[in-house]
Each structure stands twice: as structure tokens, then as C-alpha cells.
Design an enzyme around this catalytic site. Sequence first.
Site, PDB file in Angstrom:
ATOM      1  N   GLU A 182      -5.859   1.646   6.975  1.00 57.36           N
ATOM      2  CA  GLU A 182      -5.203   0.342   6.820  1.00 57.36           C
ATOM      3  C   GLU A 182      -4.442  -0.106   8.074  1.00 57.36           C
ATOM      4  O   GLU A 182      -3.296  -0.544   8.006  1.00 57.36           O
ATOM      5  CB  GLU A 182      -4.268   0.374   5.603  1.00 57.36           C
ATOM      6  CG  GLU A 182      -4.996   0.667   4.306  1.00 57.36           C
ATOM      7  CD  GLU A 182      -4.068   0.778   3.105  1.00 57.36           C
ATOM      8  OE1 GLU A 182      -2.835   0.654   3.280  1.00 57.36           O
ATOM      9  OE2 GLU A 182      -4.562   1.007   1.985  1.00 57.36           O
ATOM     10  N   GLU A 227     -12.544   3.815  -2.506  1.00 54.88           N
ATOM     11  CA  GLU A 227     -11.437   3.834  -3.463  1.00 54.88           C
ATOM     12  C   GLU A 227     -11.660   2.814  -4.576  1.00 54.88           C
ATOM     13  O   GLU A 227     -10.724   2.161  -5.040  1.00 54.88           O
ATOM     14  CB  GLU A 227     -10.108   3.532  -2.747  1.00 54.88           C
ATOM     15  CG  GLU A 227      -9.824   4.426  -1.553  1.00 54.88           C
ATOM     16  CD  GLU A 227      -8.468   4.172  -0.910  1.00 54.88           C
ATOM     17  OE1 GLU A 227      -7.604   3.542  -1.564  1.00 54.88           O
ATOM     18  OE2 GLU A 227      -8.281   4.598   0.242  1.00 54.88           O
TER      19      GLU A 227
END
Length: 358
Positions: free
Chosen positions: A165, A270
Site C-alpha cells: 500500500e 485479499e
Amino acid sequence: MKKYWLLIWAVVVATSGCLKGQDDPVFPSPDLTIPEDESITLQSALPFPIGAAVNNNLIRTRAPYRDVVIKELNSLTAENAMKFSQLHPAENTYTWTEADFLVEFARQNNKRVHGHTLIWYKNPPSWALNYQGDAAAWDRLLKNHVQTVVNHFKGKVVSWDVVNEAIAENGTLRDCIWLQKLGPEYISKSFIYAHEADPNALLFYNDYGHEYGPTKRNGILKLVNDLKAQGVPIHGIGLQMHTRYNMSNNNIADAINTAAATGLKVHIAEVEISMNPDNIQDLTYSAGLAAQQKAKYEFLVRTYNAIPKNQQFGITTWNVGDSDSWIRGEYNRPDWPLPFDDNYHRKAAYQGILDGVK
């Protein structure tokens, strides 16, 4: 008995669209355990690895959870046990117990382990946030953490989310302690240090929001393509795909196909498909929601299965059953985002995953 439940299912589906103004009928429980043939499992039916991010405490204490993990999956990601704060809580202290437990559980049950995550803006422990030193000292800190962790699991963890991220919503590098202390090079350095520690490990950049639209996605793609062009050892791109039932199929397809266009391995890393993105507090799980979720899982899997086989690293859900999902707690709402229900029975979404490779 099977024919009896199939008849009920047919009636539910046929009538669910005619109940305008009423709650959709709730699935009878047998409809949540399809397919009935227990010899069919995700790991046996899918042509690529299928996994979940798992919780060690649930593996230890909840037998149905553990049983589903062993039976259905062939790839495991640590939900939290391999993050910076958990592994490296003090400057000269590493705590391996929880991560080692997962690795040993995977070894005993013949599961692949994907490491998550070496460097993440959200997870440095307080000692690192308060660390005093110049750029060279911060470089040593980064290198020491990455290489100590990767070396510890060398030969046991086949792949890593090296950086997680790093791209903000506007497509630029996210402000974080690593960017402040080391500049943009912290990303390439992290990959280089990980590769030095374990040249055989596959190294991924992992992020969310590929399916939101082009702004963040283009920032992610620029980052990984620049790393490739610089000769940085990056082997894959992780699409978290924390998504929802009403995300457009075009957006999902664009996310997967543009990732594949990099030539890197692609990991749906995810995934869950939320069914209550509007936070409706009295929403109930219905036949209509189940059908929509099934269709969305099927589309995602079908699109993924169409990319080149040598780029299919696998699909990983973020935990196992609906009751384990972070979604309910994070947003304080009822939701049912995963392929297994609260009792670890198969949902219609499970069949959608299977249908996606037919």
C-alpha cells in the site's frame, strides 16, 4: 433428500424476484452447503492455488475453521503474524512464535506460505516511528528488518508482499515514515534487500483499489513498471480486491487485465465481496444477495483464469468464514463477504468460484 432441497432452491429463486417491497427469503441452510459432494474441494477443483489469510488463534481453538483450512485450501497467508510490529516489537527483539506456528502448521498440512508483509506504512512499531538517525541509519534499519525476517523463513515462505500500500488514492506515493526518511528509494531497496536474503523467494508489490478506477491503478502500474525497468527484483503484483457486490464487472476486469499486462505474476491477494456497502443495519442475508455474490465471485475467478497460466500465482480470500471477516468489526454492520458462512458451511459464492473455472 437432495431432490427435495433442490426443489426448495428452485422455488426460492423463482419467487425471490417477485417479492418487491419485502425482504428476500433467507436461504434454507442446506442451500448454504453446496455443492453437496464433499469430494469436491477448492484446492482440488481449481487450476491455480487457492488460499486464505488465516488467524492463528482460530486455527488453535476453532475446529471447523481449522478443518476447512486443511480441506479446502493449499496456500496460506498470515493475517497479522508476519507484520512488522508483531515480528519486531523492539529494536533488538524479534518474536517468531506466532509466525513459526503458522509456517509449521502449513508444513504439516502441505500448504504454501505467502509472507505478508515486510514494509507497510501502517504497521511500524513505536520504536521505529521514534527512531533517531540519519538516512544511512534508517537504511540499516530497513535492511536489518527485511533481511532478518526473510532469512528466518528462507526455504519455508515461498513469496512475500515486500511493500504494501505505498500508493495513495490520488496515484502518488503515500506519505509515510519510510518515504520521509529514505525517499522513494525505500521501495526498491526493500525488494533488493529481500532478494539478497532469499534469491528463490517470489517478491510482490501489494495494494488495494485497482478496481476503483484508473487514478490509483495507474499509479500502482507506474510504480511496478518503473521497478521492472530499473532491474529491481520484483516478480508479482498483488491485487487485494477488498471489493463489493455492486462493483462493475468492467472495473474488476480492468484491474486484473492491466495487472497481467505488466508481465508479472498476479495474485488476487485479499479478496472478499461485501454485500452491505451501504451499512444497512437491519439487512439480512437473502437469496437475492447470495445470487449476486455468487455471480460476482464467478466473474472475478473467470476473468483471472483467463490470464496467462504462468502469471496465475493464485487467489487468496481475507480470512475464511463470514464471522472471521474484518468487515463486520471495521464498519459495524452485518455483512457476509466470504465463500463460507459463520458456521463454515459452503455458500453459493463457493459454487461461483468453482463455476469460474468451468
